[in-house]
Design an enzyme around this catalytic site. Structure first.
Site, PDB file in Angstrom:
ATOM      1  N   GLY A 128       2.759  -1.189   4.277  1.00  0.00           N
ATOM      2  CA  GLY A 128       2.738   0.163   3.940  1.00  0.00           C
ATOM      3  C   GLY A 128       4.006   0.460   3.651  1.00  0.00           C
ATOM      4  CG  HIS A 148      -5.865   2.067   5.210  1.00  0.00           C
ATOM      5  ND1 HIS A 148      -5.442   2.889   6.178  1.00  0.00           N
ATOM      6  CD2 HIS A 148      -4.647   1.040   5.165  1.00  0.00           C
ATOM      7  CE1 HIS A 148      -4.025   2.837   6.621  1.00  0.00           C
ATOM      8  NE2 HIS A 148      -3.585   1.383   5.889  1.00  0.00           N
ATOM      9  CD  GLU A 155      -2.835   5.469   6.858  1.00  0.00           C
ATOM     10  OE1 GLU A 155      -2.743   5.426   5.649  1.00  0.00           O
ATOM     11  OE2 GLU A 155      -1.881   4.953   7.649  1.00  0.00           O
ATOM     12  CB  SER A 205       5.217  -2.055  12.247  1.00  0.00           C
ATOM     13  OG  SER A 205       4.762  -0.762  12.259  1.00  0.00           O
ATOM     14  N   GLY A 241       2.610   2.152  10.873  1.00  0.00           N
ATOM     15  CA  GLY A 241       3.590   3.409  10.764  1.00  0.00           C
ATOM     16  C   GLY A 241       4.458   3.446  11.918  1.00  0.00           C
ATOM     17  CG  ASN A 297      -1.730   1.155   1.422  1.00  0.00           C
ATOM     18  OD1 ASN A 297      -1.740   2.070   0.746  1.00  0.00           O
ATOM     19  ND2 ASN A 297      -2.163   1.364   2.625  1.00  0.00           N
ATOM     20  CD  GLU A 356      -3.519  -2.493   7.580  1.00  0.00           C
ATOM     21  OE1 GLU A 356      -2.508  -2.786   7.114  1.00  0.00           O
ATOM     22  OE2 GLU A 356      -4.311  -1.542   7.184  1.00  0.00           O
ATOM     23  CE  LYS A 374      -0.117   3.277   4.743  1.00  0.00           C
ATOM     24  NZ  LYS A 374       0.061   3.234   6.022  1.00  0.00           N
TER      25      LYS A 374
HETATM   26  P1  PGA Z   1       2.940   0.113   7.429  1.00  0.00           P
HETATM   27  O1  PGA Z   1       1.306   0.379   7.083  1.00  0.00           O
HETATM   28  O2  PGA Z   1       3.265  -1.152   7.047  1.00  0.00           O
HETATM   29  O3  PGA Z   1       3.739   1.500   7.059  1.00  0.00           O
HETATM   30  O4  PGA Z   1       2.644  -0.096   9.129  1.00  0.00           O
HETATM   31  C1  PGA Z   1       0.458  -0.843   6.985  1.00  0.00           C
HETATM   32  C2  PGA Z   1      -0.820  -0.118   6.296  1.00  0.00           C
HETATM   33  O5  PGA Z   1      -1.239   0.854   6.727  1.00  0.00           O
HETATM   34  O6  PGA Z   1      -1.365  -0.748   5.314  1.00  0.00           O
END
Ligand code: PGA
Length: 242
Positions: free
Chosen positions: A223, A88, A90, A202, A164, A9, A158, A11
């Site tokens: 991500g 998601h 976000e 992560s 992140g 992803n 998630e 983003k």
């Molecule tokens: P990350 O994001 O791997 O940077 O933690 C995962 C995601 O938001 O799908």
């Protein structure tokens, strides 16, 4: 047999020059591993012909109309996407998306022939309050539409506090939630046992193998570590070896 899925992803990252990463990733596909990158909508149309699955990161619940700035599922499919992320955290936070909105977007994606990756997960406060499984139940019930099948839907667990942050749940914590999701899907859908269930938050090259060894983890939604092939490749390799 259900295939494993390594989903990236990006983003709000990436310009056309960054798409050179994708040819390298395509070489990592294994016999039972699919590699998918969910790109910003601006880049999807530039990927035609690349031997890798491409997805969007969000779609509108309507097929078309007066929704300035939004993109429909049919538009994503039209430029070559096969998948789309819905719900998601976000998007849920930035755009105040409710479970009902996520379900409507997922239905629209299925109508357009896309596979949805429906994201669910608890906040740190919810985990600390001991309500993680209640949150998961509510999100599964509210965000996964009745038209979901193991062929058109993948669930991504998630935990929001792991996205992140470099913080990852213990494998016991992941195992508990994935087993719970698996059981809930079996209770609701005739083919519930066959749904893919990704872990996200992560995931890196150095923790991927331990995460993929957890029962009912069929892949990852990645991500930060999906932005560069050198970081994503070891994750794909760990999934292939799992
Ligand atoms: P990350 O994001 O791997 O940077 O933690 C995962 C995601 O938001 O799908």
């Amino acid at each position: 047999m259900r295939r494993k899925l390594a989903a990236g992803n990006w983003k709000m990252n990436g310009l056309r020059a960054d798409l050179t990463q994708l040819a390298t990733l395509a070489e990592q596909r294994g016999d039972d591993v699919d590699v998918l990158i969910c790109l910003p909508a601006t880049l999807i149309g530039s990927c035609a012909g690349l031997p890798i699955a491409i997805g969007g990161q969000d779609c509108h619940m309507a097929t078309h109309g007066a929704h300035t700035g939004d993109v429909s599922a049919a538009m994503l499919a039209d430029v070559g996407a096969t998948h789309v992320i819905t719900g998601h955290s976000e998007c849920r936070t930035d755009h105040h998306e409710t479970d009902a909105i996520v379900a409507a977007k997922s239905r629209a994606a299925h109508d357009a022939g896309l596979i949805t990756i429906i994201c669910i997960g608890e906040t740190l406060a919810q985990r600390e309050a001991g309500t993680t499984l209640d949150v998961i139940d509510a999100q599964l019930a509210g965000s996964v539409p009745h038209c979901a099948t193991a062929d058109n839907t993948v669930i991504a667990y998630e935990p929001i506090w792991a996205i992140g942050t470099g913080k990852v749940p213990t494998t016991d914590q992941i195992a508990q939630v994935h087993a719970h999701i698996h059981a809930r899907l079996i209770a609701r859908f005739a083919d519930g046992a066959d749904f893919g269930i990704l872990y996200g938050g992560s995931v890196k090259g150095d923790n991927a193998a331990a995460i993929f060894a957890v029962p009912h983890v069929t892949g990852a939604l990645v991500g930060g570590a999906s932005l560069k092939a050198v970081d994503f490749t070891p994750i794909i390799a760990a999934l292939a070896a799992s």
